[in-house]
Motif scaffolding. Structure first.
Motif, PDB file in Angstrom:
ATOM      1  N   GLU A  48      -4.166  -8.814  11.573  1.00 30.31           N
ATOM      2  CA  GLU A  48      -3.151  -9.496  11.163  1.00 30.31           C
ATOM      3  C   GLU A  48      -2.955  -9.767   9.890  1.00 30.31           C
ATOM      4  O   GLU A  48      -2.008  -9.521   9.269  1.00 30.31           O
ATOM      5  N   ILE A  49      -4.078  -9.886   9.171  1.00 32.71           N
ATOM      6  CA  ILE A  49      -4.012  -9.959   7.774  1.00 32.71           C
ATOM      7  C   ILE A  49      -4.014  -8.386   7.142  1.00 32.71           C
ATOM      8  O   ILE A  49      -3.236  -8.445   6.156  1.00 32.71           O
ATOM      9  N   ILE A  50      -4.632  -7.272   7.879  1.00 33.05           N
ATOM     10  CA  ILE A  50      -4.530  -6.005   7.315  1.00 33.05           C
ATOM     11  C   ILE A  50      -2.812  -5.815   7.412  1.00 33.05           C
ATOM     12  O   ILE A  50      -2.079  -5.125   6.385  1.00 33.05           O
ATOM     13  N   LYS A  51      -2.097  -6.356   8.456  1.00 37.73           N
ATOM     14  CA  LYS A  51      -0.728  -5.822   8.610  1.00 37.73           C
ATOM     15  C   LYS A  51       0.054  -6.917   7.710  1.00 37.73           C
ATOM     16  O   LYS A  51       1.142  -6.211   7.088  1.00 37.73           O
ATOM     17  N   GLY A  52      -0.447  -7.880   7.496  1.00 38.75           N
ATOM     18  CA  GLY A  52       0.397  -8.775   6.492  1.00 38.75           C
ATOM     19  C   GLY A  52       0.376  -8.247   4.991  1.00 38.75           C
ATOM     20  O   GLY A  52       1.356  -8.229   4.459  1.00 38.75           O
ATOM     21  N   ILE A  53      -0.898  -7.594   4.722  1.00 40.21           N
ATOM     22  CA  ILE A  53      -1.004  -6.977   3.459  1.00 40.21           C
ATOM     23  C   ILE A  53      -0.404  -5.737   3.291  1.00 40.21           C
ATOM     24  O   ILE A  53       0.488  -5.384   2.338  1.00 40.21           O
ATOM     25  N   ALA A  54       0.010  -4.945   4.516  1.00 39.28           N
ATOM     26  CA  ALA A  54       0.480  -3.874   4.626  1.00 39.28           C
ATOM     27  C   ALA A  54       2.246  -4.029   4.119  1.00 39.28           C
ATOM     28  O   ALA A  54       2.811  -3.377   3.441  1.00 39.28           O
ATOM     29  N   ILE A  55       2.563  -5.043   4.578  1.00 34.67           N
ATOM     30  CA  ILE A  55       3.957  -5.487   4.499  1.00 34.67           C
ATOM     31  C   ILE A  55       4.124  -5.656   3.008  1.00 34.67           C
ATOM     32  O   ILE A  55       5.388  -5.446   2.323  1.00 34.67           O
ATOM     33  N   VAL A  56       3.191  -6.379   2.287  1.00 33.32           N
ATOM     34  CA  VAL A  56       3.379  -6.744   0.839  1.00 33.32           C
ATOM     35  C   VAL A  56       3.168  -5.321   0.057  1.00 33.32           C
ATOM     36  O   VAL A  56       4.067  -5.300  -0.974  1.00 33.32           O
ATOM     37  N   LYS A  57       2.626  -4.559   0.490  1.00 36.14           N
ATOM     38  CA  LYS A  57       2.578  -3.309  -0.043  1.00 36.14           C
ATOM     39  C   LYS A  57       3.651  -2.558   0.166  1.00 36.14           C
ATOM     40  O   LYS A  57       4.121  -1.702  -1.029  1.00 36.14           O
ATOM     41  N   LEU A  58       4.481  -2.577   1.167  1.00 34.29           N
ATOM     42  CA  LEU A  58       5.700  -1.901   1.290  1.00 34.29           C
ATOM     43  C   LEU A  58       6.613  -2.557   0.520  1.00 34.29           C
ATOM     44  O   LEU A  58       7.494  -1.854  -0.040  1.00 34.29           O
ATOM     45  N   ALA A  59       6.775  -4.005   0.411  1.00 31.46           N
ATOM     46  CA  ALA A  59       7.738  -4.493  -0.538  1.00 31.46           C
ATOM     47  C   ALA A  59       7.491  -4.086  -1.992  1.00 31.46           C
ATOM     48  O   ALA A  59       8.573  -3.873  -2.621  1.00 31.46           O
ATOM     49  N   ALA A  60       6.158  -3.907  -2.198  1.00 26.72           N
ATOM     50  CA  ALA A  60       5.843  -3.618  -3.714  1.00 26.72           C
ATOM     51  C   ALA A  60       6.548  -2.327  -3.769  1.00 26.72           C
ATOM     52  O   ALA A  60       7.066  -1.928  -5.070  1.00 26.72           O
ATOM     53  N   ALA A  61       6.265  -1.383  -3.054  1.00 24.23           N
ATOM     54  CA  ALA A  61       6.533   0.125  -3.296  1.00 24.23           C
ATOM     55  C   ALA A  61       8.187   0.298  -3.467  1.00 24.23           C
ATOM     56  O   ALA A  61       8.754   0.730  -4.172  1.00 24.23           O
ATOM     57  N   ARG A  62       8.656  -0.630  -2.667  1.00 26.45           N
ATOM     58  CA  ARG A  62      10.465  -0.712  -2.895  1.00 26.45           C
ATOM     59  C   ARG A  62      10.836  -1.446  -3.831  1.00 26.45           C
ATOM     60  O   ARG A  62      11.558  -0.671  -4.590  1.00 26.45           O
ATOM     61  N   ALA A  63      10.014  -2.277  -4.390  1.00 24.29           N
ATOM     62  CA  ALA A  63      10.442  -2.849  -5.765  1.00 24.29           C
ATOM     63  C   ALA A  63      10.131  -2.063  -6.684  1.00 24.29           C
ATOM     64  O   ALA A  63      10.856  -1.918  -7.751  1.00 24.29           O
ATOM     65  N   ASN A  64       9.238  -1.242  -6.871  1.00 28.83           N
ATOM     66  CA  ASN A  64       8.532  -0.465  -7.839  1.00 28.83           C
ATOM     67  C   ASN A  64       9.708   0.840  -7.912  1.00 28.83           C
ATOM     68  O   ASN A  64      10.004   1.196  -9.140  1.00 28.83           O
ATOM     69  N   SER A  65      10.002   1.041  -6.666  1.00 24.66           N
ATOM     70  CA  SER A  65      11.130   2.157  -6.768  1.00 24.66           C
ATOM     71  C   SER A  65      12.324   1.851  -7.351  1.00 24.66           C
ATOM     72  O   SER A  65      12.928   2.753  -7.960  1.00 24.66           O
ATOM     73  N   MET A  66      12.740   0.816  -6.883  1.00 29.04           N
ATOM     74  CA  MET A  66      14.209   0.126  -7.565  1.00 29.04           C
ATOM     75  C   MET A  66      13.978   0.196  -9.242  1.00 29.04           C
ATOM     76  O   MET A  66      14.864   0.549  -9.569  1.00 29.04           O
TER      77      MET A  66
END
Length: 451
Positions: A48-66
């Motif tokens: 669950e921690i792995i999945k939680g961090i994966a969500i953070v990485k996804l949000a960061a990738a979206r933010a950096n793309s913006m």
């Protein structure tokens, strides 16, 4: 090149070169951590921690793309890779032990490397070709372990907390059903394990339900604390390496992805170094475990025997109880709950001590805190689910036993205390002991009780 050499690839970091299995999606930082923090039979990092961090990485990738920091091709593949990890793929690529040095850096780097190599393959490259996508420069862009890891842990904790609250509601409902089912059954009350005034068995189960109701409400409310995250604070909370736009974008994306109502903490320095929220949550989990343990004790006591003990209720026979005594059935459900209580209590002590052991701008023991908290959440979730589905619905009552014990006890004389007084009743009870008569007989002989 030998077959052995073909099985490995060489990666490089600031320390030097290191061999990494060719088939692995993780890279040099994970490989070093595996070697450094080897613990035989230790649990790996909670998925669950792995999945939680994966969500953070996804949000960061979206933010950096913006922000146009990630080009379109890279950003697309990175986001797809994050989603695949979040959906449970590649879990074998996260082999690190739950206990590790570095405040979670190894786990963060593990995510960076796996996501990078998934994306690299999707772009037609080979694992380890970081000229296409770099684990740190691209996947970890605008981030630090110190804001990514705690944020991922809070996302994971909220998910499991919600599951626990849902299970607690089901258990409360089952107790309330038993409250109505047993409303007509009077039984002997007991205080300090001695005979006391009567109540109904339904009232006993109603009290169990009320206790769980309070625990459920406490846990429902504590989610508010977990929603405050330090993402965007990077290393110590000052936000170095992350723009103001990124901080806004990444918070909004996390809120959009999870639906949890997450909000960036007002003081990111405080939120990075102080983990008292985990002590607060853990304390409420321990409170719930205490309630469950008390209920488990009561059920074991009321069902003990059954012929050589109290035997007022029967617990469902969910498995055989002895390898040598035929027909023996043990209260394994309540015993399951009791052991969960002791484990939760021990983890709470770990969490409290580890949070107190933080220094200056960071707590290096965050992995231990995170694992202990997630373990408690999952233990209680699964224990409550078992209790509400396999134990409480199958409880039955021996009404004749309850009535016999109630009639044979002298404690029910207390109902006459308003009319006869404490001292007079004490004298009558002593006469009962001498003569062997019931107090009703003596009261009638003295003209103090009508037929």
């Amino acid at each position: 090149m030998s077959n052995t050499e073909k099985n490995y690839r060489i990666e490089r970091d600031g320390i030097g070169e290191y061999r990494v299995p060719s088939s692995s999606y993780y890279g040099i930082h994970t490989a070093r951590a595996l070697d450094n923090f080897f613990l035989n039979n230790c649990k790996i990092v909670n998925p669950e921690i792995i999945k939680g961090i994966a969500i953070v990485k996804l949000a960061a990738a979206r933010a950096n793309s913006m922000e146009k920091k990630l080009d379109s091709a890279k950003g697309t593949e990175i986001k797809k890779a994050c989603e695949r990890v979040f959906n449970g793929e590649f879990m074998d690529e996260f082999p690190l032990p739950a206990i590790q040095g570095g405040a979670g850096t190894s786990t963060n780097m593990n995510l960076n490397e796996v996501i990078a190599n998934i994306a690299i393959e999707a772009m037609g490259g080979e694992k380890g070709d970081y000229s296409l996508i770099h684990p740190i420069e691209d996947i970890n862009m605008s981030q630090s372990t110190n804001d990514v890891y705690p944020t991922g842990v809070k996302i994971a904790a909220i998910k499991v907390l919600r599951e626990l609250v849902e299970e607690a509601m089901k258990l409360q409902e089952v107790f309330q059903e038993k409250e109505h089912e047993f409303a007509h059954v009077y039984k002997l009350g007991r205080t300090q394990l001695q005979d006391a005034v009567p109540l109904t068995l339904g009232q006993s189960f109603g009290a169990f339900g009320e206790a769980i109701s309070r625990d459920r409400w406490r846990l429902y409310k504590i989610e508010e604390r977990l929603r405050r995250i330090n993402i965007g604070g990077t290393a110590v909370g000052t936000g170095v390496g992350a723009s103001l736009k990124y901080r806004y974008y990444v918070s909004e994306e996390l809120k959009r992805i999870t639906g949890y109502g997450l909000a960036r903490a007002e003081n990111l320095i405080d939120a990075t170094q102080n983990l008292d929220v985990f002590v607060e949550v853990s304390g409420l989990l321990k409170t719930m475990a205490s309630s469950l343990n008390k209920i488990a004790n009561d059920l074991r006591f009321m069902s003990c025997g059954p012929l050589g003990g109290i035997g007022e209720i029967n617990l469902p026979a969910i498995q055989m109880g002895s390898s040598i005594m035929p027909g023996k059935i043990n209260p394994v459900g309540p015993e399951f709950i009791k052991q969960i209580f002791h484990k939760v209590q021990g983890n709470d002590l770990i969490i409290s001590a580890a949070v107190a052991d933080g220094e200056l701008e960071l707590n290096a023991l965050t992995p231990l805190i995170a694992e202990s908290l997630l373990e408690n959440l999952e233990l209680l979730r699964d224990g409550v689910r078992m209790f509400s589905s396999k134990v409480i619905p199958g409880v039955t009552v021996n009404e004749d036993v309850c009535e016999r014990m109630l009639r044979s006890s002298l404690s029910t004389i207390t109902r006459h205390i308003d009319t006869l007084g404490y001292d007079e009743l004490s004298k009558i009870l002593k006469e009962c002991e001498k003569t062997g008569k019931t107090y009703e007989v003596i009261l009638k002989e003295k003209g103090l009780l009508e037929e």
